[in-house]
Design an enzyme around this catalytic site. Structure first.
Site, PDB file in Angstrom:
ATOM      1  N   HIS A  64       0.853  -1.199   0.000  1.00  0.00           N
ATOM      2  CA  HIS A  64       0.000   0.000   0.000  1.00  0.00           C
ATOM      3  C   HIS A  64       0.886   1.245   0.000  1.00  0.00           C
ATOM      4  O   HIS A  64       1.594   1.512   0.969  1.00  0.00           O
ATOM      5  CB  HIS A  64      -0.923  -0.013   1.220  1.00  0.00           C
ATOM      6  N   HIS A 181      -8.713 -10.271  -2.831  1.00  0.00           N
ATOM      7  CA  HIS A 181      -8.835 -10.190  -1.374  1.00  0.00           C
ATOM      8  C   HIS A 181     -10.173 -10.854  -1.089  1.00  0.00           C
ATOM      9  O   HIS A 181     -11.213 -10.296  -1.394  1.00  0.00           O
ATOM     10  CB  HIS A 181      -8.831  -8.719  -0.936  1.00  0.00           C
ATOM     11  N   HIS A 234      -2.899 -12.809   0.431  1.00  0.00           N
ATOM     12  CA  HIS A 234      -2.860 -12.951   1.899  1.00  0.00           C
ATOM     13  C   HIS A 234      -3.782 -14.035   2.443  1.00  0.00           C
ATOM     14  O   HIS A 234      -4.571 -13.792   3.333  1.00  0.00           O
ATOM     15  CB  HIS A 234      -3.042 -11.604   2.615  1.00  0.00           C
ATOM     16  N   ASP A 307       1.938  -7.203   2.309  1.00  0.00           N
ATOM     17  CA  ASP A 307       0.741  -6.406   2.587  1.00  0.00           C
ATOM     18  C   ASP A 307       1.157  -5.179   3.432  1.00  0.00           C
ATOM     19  O   ASP A 307       0.480  -4.805   4.387  1.00  0.00           O
ATOM     20  CB  ASP A 307      -0.344  -7.228   3.293  1.00  0.00           C
ATOM     21  N   HIS A 311       0.574   3.079   8.725  1.00  0.00           N
ATOM     22  CA  HIS A 311      -0.406   3.934   9.404  1.00  0.00           C
ATOM     23  C   HIS A 311       0.327   4.929  10.283  1.00  0.00           C
ATOM     24  O   HIS A 311       1.455   4.691  10.703  1.00  0.00           O
ATOM     25  CB  HIS A 311      -1.348   3.087  10.263  1.00  0.00           C
TER      26      HIS A 311
HETATM   27 ZN   LIG Z   1      -6.398  -7.306   1.595  1.00  0.00          ZN
END
Ligand SMILES: [Zn+2]
Length: 431
Positions: A64, A181, A234, A307, A311
């Site tokens: 991400h 996902h 994942h 993944d 944050h």
């Molecule tokens: Zn995911």
């Protein structure tokens, strides 16, 4: 760009079945030669890789970026710096940023910003549906034109299977890989951790393993019907992995990856309401973790990813139920793979490297993941003997949300090269 000779390392390139002590000559950003006796060109930088492992640059197919839209959490610059520090040369980025990559403009922005600020290669995914709302298909063809290497509805699965079925047909027409996902939202029902003994003990709402496994079972049926491959990202639950294993036995073209946290930890990491271990899909019980390890070992799970989900402190420094889901992973992937998979004899070094090089490259059809002559010189060098304690305060990522802080891990990257350029050496960035 001058030539670089990476000398006498243990080169492991599963795509070419190379697993021996040899040298790699890099010229003009490309792999020029690979072999035992390479004559050193007159002007050439020599890197002594004796005692080290030399592999094709690692690929993390689930990252991400957070840019555009959540630059407070991460930017393309910081994310790719984190990758370089972690020995990763290519990352595939998920569409669920502050501004969702569901159209050409956002994808074009990511591609051009990655060119300007990126330290490693960035391959974006686009969303399957507009706004990840699961209502109508996104501009998949236009996004492919702009440079996506696949589509994904990460964060939220497409709940409407008729729409998902249409997406498969559409992607089949344009040959766009689908990264699933898999999660049934009704079953997940707002759970904040794995449903089991630990969630009961902590009094937290659980997300049952069946939320993932039932979605994967349904998606496998759609994959078979459409005769188009799906990739499950994942995977975390035992029944999911068993379904994928059965599907592969039946020659249904599915592939899967797991994250470095799912093979390393269980839901007990959430004890003490540890929000650093809050992630989706959740860390599960020992039984499920063992199923992940078995899936890695027998090849049901083809790839390993992070993944990486950065944050801010404020996103995580709240009570467990309200904390954000996600773990940063780029800077701990290699030592976790070596410590928890290779050193514990779950995988051989060659098997582990296959899952972060040639296998993910194959899933998303990118010309990466090998040291074949003529390919971009994306290279990772690893010191298997180096032992170090994870210190989140030394991360290049803006994210500090890791449950691995303070853990002693063995096997760290010592050099990262992207297209012939050394971007990290001995833990220090050179960009
Ligand atoms: Zn995911």
């Amino acid at each position: 760009m001058g030539a670089i000779l990476i000398n006498n390392g243990h080169v492991i390139d599963p795509a070419q079945k190379i697993n021996e002590i040899c040298s790699v000559l890099v010229k003009d950003g490309k792999v020029a030669k690979i072999g035992k006796r390479i004559v050193k060109p007159k002007t050439c930088t020599v890197i002594n890789a004796k005692g080290k492992i030399v592999t094709p640059g690692w690929i993390d197919m689930h990252v991400h970026l957070r840019e555009p839209g959540r630059e407070d959490q991460e930017t393309i610059a910081t994310c790719t710096r984190a990758a370089a520090k972690g020995g990763i040369t290519s990352i595939c980025s998920m569409p669920n940023s502050g501004q969702i990559a569901d159209n050409q403009a956002v994808v074009e922005f990511i591609v051009s910003r990655a060119k300007r600020d990126g330290v490693v290669n960035v391959f974006p995914y686009g969303a399957i549906t507009k706004g990840l709302k699961g209502e109508e298909l996104a501009e998949i063809w236009e996004m492919k034109d702009a440079g996506i290497v696949g589509v994904s509805e990460d964060h939220r699965d497409v709940q409407n299977l008729a729409l998902f079925r249409m997406a498969i047909k559409y992607c089949k027409t344009f040959n766009v890989p689908i990264i699933c996902h898999s999660e049934n939202e009704n079953l997940a029902c707002g759970g904040v951790m794995h449903e089991g003994k630990v969630s009961t003990y902590l009094g937290l709402p659980g997300n049952p393993a069946s939320a993932e496994s039932s979605a994967i079972a349904a998606q496998i049926i759609l994959s078979e019907e459409a005769d188009y491959p799906l990739h499950f990202t994942h995977v975390s639950a035992a029944a999911s992995i068993e379904s994928i294993r059965c599907a592969k036995k039946r020659k249904i073209a599915v592939t899967a990856d797991c994250t470095s946290h799912h093979f390393s930890l269980t839901d007990e990491a959430c004890l003490g309401y540890n929000t650093a271990a809050k992630v989706n899909p959740p860390l599960r019980s020992e039984k499920h973790k063992n199923a992940v390890l078995k899936g890695l070992k027998d090849g049901t799970i083809d790839c390993i990813c992070t993944d990486h989900a950065p944050h801010t402190f404020r996103d995580k420094y709240v009570d467990f139920e309200h904390a954000a889901f996600g773990i940063v992973g780029l800077e701990t992937l290699i030592p976790l793979v070596i410590t928890n998979l290779v050193n514990k004899k779950v995988l051989t070094l060659r098997q582990a490297i296959e899952k972060v090089t040639v296998n993910p490259a194959g899933v998303v059809n990118i010309d990466k993941g090998s040291l074949k002559v003529g390919m971009d010189a994306d290279i990772t060098v690893i010191d298997l003997k180096e032992e170090r304690v994870v210190d989140k305060n030394n991360f290049e990522s803006k994210g500090r949300n890791t449950p691995f802080d303070g853990m002693k891990l063995k096997g760290w990257p010592t050099l990262t090269m992207v297209a012939g350029k050394i971007v990290m050496k001995d833990g220090n960035l050179r960009v």
